[in-house]
Design a protein around this motif. Sequence first.
Motif, short mmCIF file in Angstrom:
data_model
loop_
_atom_site.label_atom_id
_atom_site.label_comp_id
_atom_site.label_asym_id
_atom_site.label_seq_id
_atom_site.Cartn_x
_atom_site.Cartn_y
_atom_site.Cartn_z
N ARG A 33 12.73 -3.86 24.50
CA ARG A 33 13.95 -3.17 24.42
C ARG A 33 15.13 -4.41 25.49
NH1 ARG A 33 16.72 1.93 28.31
NH2 ARG A 33 18.64 0.96 27.60
N LEU A 35 17.62 -5.98 28.05
CA LEU A 35 18.47 -6.00 28.68
C LEU A 35 20.10 -6.17 28.27
CD1 LEU A 35 17.93 -4.60 32.15
CD2 LEU A 35 18.81 -2.88 30.30
N ILE A 41 12.65 -5.30 28.93
CA ILE A 41 11.83 -3.60 29.84
C ILE A 41 10.84 -3.93 29.16
CG2 ILE A 41 11.91 -1.30 30.88
CD1 ILE A 41 15.07 -1.82 30.27
N SER A 61 5.38 0.16 39.72
CA SER A 61 6.61 0.65 39.07
C SER A 61 7.42 0.04 38.33
CB SER A 61 6.97 1.18 40.65
OG SER A 61 8.18 1.94 40.83
N GLY A 62 8.18 0.21 37.48
CA GLY A 62 9.48 0.23 36.40
C GLY A 62 8.37 -1.05 35.73
N SER A 63 7.39 -0.83 35.02
CA SER A 63 7.16 -1.67 34.22
C SER A 63 7.34 -1.26 33.12
CB SER A 63 4.90 -0.99 34.68
OG SER A 63 5.22 0.30 34.13
N GLY A 64 7.81 0.38 33.06
CA GLY A 64 8.21 0.63 31.76
C GLY A 64 8.00 1.86 31.35
N LYS A 65 7.36 2.45 32.05
CA LYS A 65 6.78 3.55 30.98
C LYS A 65 7.70 5.04 30.60
CE LYS A 65 5.05 4.01 35.42
NZ LYS A 65 5.24 3.03 36.16
N SER A 66 8.61 5.17 31.47
CA SER A 66 9.61 6.59 31.11
C SER A 66 9.98 6.01 30.35
CB SER A 66 10.15 6.11 32.34
OG SER A 66 9.88 6.73 33.58
N THR A 67 10.46 4.80 30.25
CA THR A 67 11.44 3.61 28.79
C THR A 67 10.70 3.68 28.14
OG1 THR A 67 12.55 2.29 30.20
CG2 THR A 67 12.65 1.59 27.85
N HIS A 214 1.07 8.59 38.54
CA HIS A 214 1.20 7.48 39.35
C HIS A 214 -0.24 7.95 39.45
CE1 HIS A 214 4.24 5.06 39.00
NE2 HIS A 214 5.01 6.39 39.40
N1 ATP Z 1 19.20 1.78 31.27
C1 ATP Z 1 19.09 0.84 31.84
N2 ATP Z 1 19.34 -0.09 32.42
C2 ATP Z 1 19.53 -0.85 33.44
N3 ATP Z 1 17.92 -1.47 33.76
C3 ATP Z 1 17.11 -0.45 33.26
C4 ATP Z 1 17.56 0.53 32.43
N4 ATP Z 1 16.47 1.70 32.83
C5 ATP Z 1 15.41 1.02 33.12
N5 ATP Z 1 15.94 -0.12 33.67
C6 ATP Z 1 15.29 -0.79 34.24
O1 ATP Z 1 13.62 -1.33 32.97
C7 ATP Z 1 12.68 -1.20 34.14
C8 ATP Z 1 11.53 -0.27 33.77
O2 ATP Z 1 11.92 1.18 33.95
P1 ATP Z 1 11.27 2.17 33.50
O3 ATP Z 1 12.11 3.61 34.49
O4 ATP Z 1 10.96 2.95 32.28
O5 ATP Z 1 9.95 1.66 34.38
P2 ATP Z 1 8.74 3.34 34.87
O6 ATP Z 1 7.85 2.61 34.33
O7 ATP Z 1 8.62 3.77 34.55
O8 ATP Z 1 8.89 3.10 36.58
P3 ATP Z 1 9.14 4.28 37.36
O9 ATP Z 1 7.39 4.42 37.26
O10 ATP Z 1 9.16 3.50 38.96
O11 ATP Z 1 9.42 5.37 37.39
C9 ATP Z 1 13.36 -0.94 35.56
O12 ATP Z 1 13.05 -2.95 36.33
C10 ATP Z 1 14.42 -0.22 34.99
O13 ATP Z 1 15.24 -0.75 36.71
#
Ligand code: ATP
Length: 259
Positions: A33, A35, A41, A61-67, A214
């Motif tokens: 994915r 941006l 991401i 944090s921010g490594s893309g887990k939720s995505t 986490h």
């Molecule tokens: N719709 C979006 N538009 C722009 N940036 C996004 C979008 N969704 C996620 N990101 C960015 O992508 C990166 C990964 O986000 P994600 O939420 O997947 O990480 P994460 O590992 O789940 O983080 P956390 O542990 O903090 O919840 C982050 O830098 C976030 O800011």
Amino acid sequence: MDNFEAGAREHLLSLNVDENGSESKIEVKGLTRCLDKGVSILQNVSLDIPRGKIMGIIGPSGSGKSTLLRALNRLWEPPSGTVFLDGKDITGIDVLELRRKVGMLFQLPVLFEGTVADNVRYGPQLKGKKLRDEEVYKLLTFADLDPSFFNKPGSELSVGQAQRVALARTLANEPEVLLLDEPTSALDPISTQNIEDVLVKLKSSGMTIVMVSHSIKQIQRIADVVCLLVGGEIVEVLNSNQLSEAKHPMATRFLELSS
Ligand SMILES: Nc1ncnc2c1ncn2[C@@H]1O[C@H](COP(=O)(O)OP(=O)(O)OP(=O)(O)O)[C@@H](O)[C@H]1O
């Protein structure tokens, strides 16, 4: 092992292999994915999520887990040919049908207006099926909520209670896969343990569970397999009792700092 246990075990084992002989419930193949600005991401993520097991996803944090998690039920639409459920490309499955099969629970539960029972009945009602009171009671009990919650307005519940109602509501759709995004991070230790116990019970009934957490300790308590995501890339996939064997430098540092 008595006959019943042996039969149940056989049934579960048979669930572990689909018609294609695959042990994966979900396969992710080369998922990326980016941006608009060209920042990525997720980078070429490939992952086999085993059927009937709990897979933990951890990473900074921010490594893309939720995505990654959201791609599995099209809350973020993955490109076609990258995510497969039982061997079928999920972009070709009706999205509501997919979300029934692949349910999701978030960090903070959002209940709909109405009573606890209204919430639990929501999904089946969309398909024209009204759950009987006994079915609602059964789901509440399964999600570790006292049946006396049946008529309570959702707005009067604590976060922990609301999370269990959200779980009962998701289970009412009889999902095959449950996605969880830090489901216990807002809960006290007792509510956390209750939810963990329910997840382990669901796994033993054959459900596939993918959980972002986490808490390394939580992952070690309940997950079978752990996927480590760093900077949008999968750097390790390990059995949860082998986490200390992680080799990737970022992964070892992350594990040291979080344990
Ligand atoms: N719709 C979006 N538009 C722009 N940036 C996004 C979008 N969704 C996620 N990101 C960015 O992508 C990166 C990964 O986000 P994600 O939420 O997947 O990480 P994460 O590992 O789940 O983080 P956390 O542990 O903090 O919840 C982050 O830098 C976030 O800011």
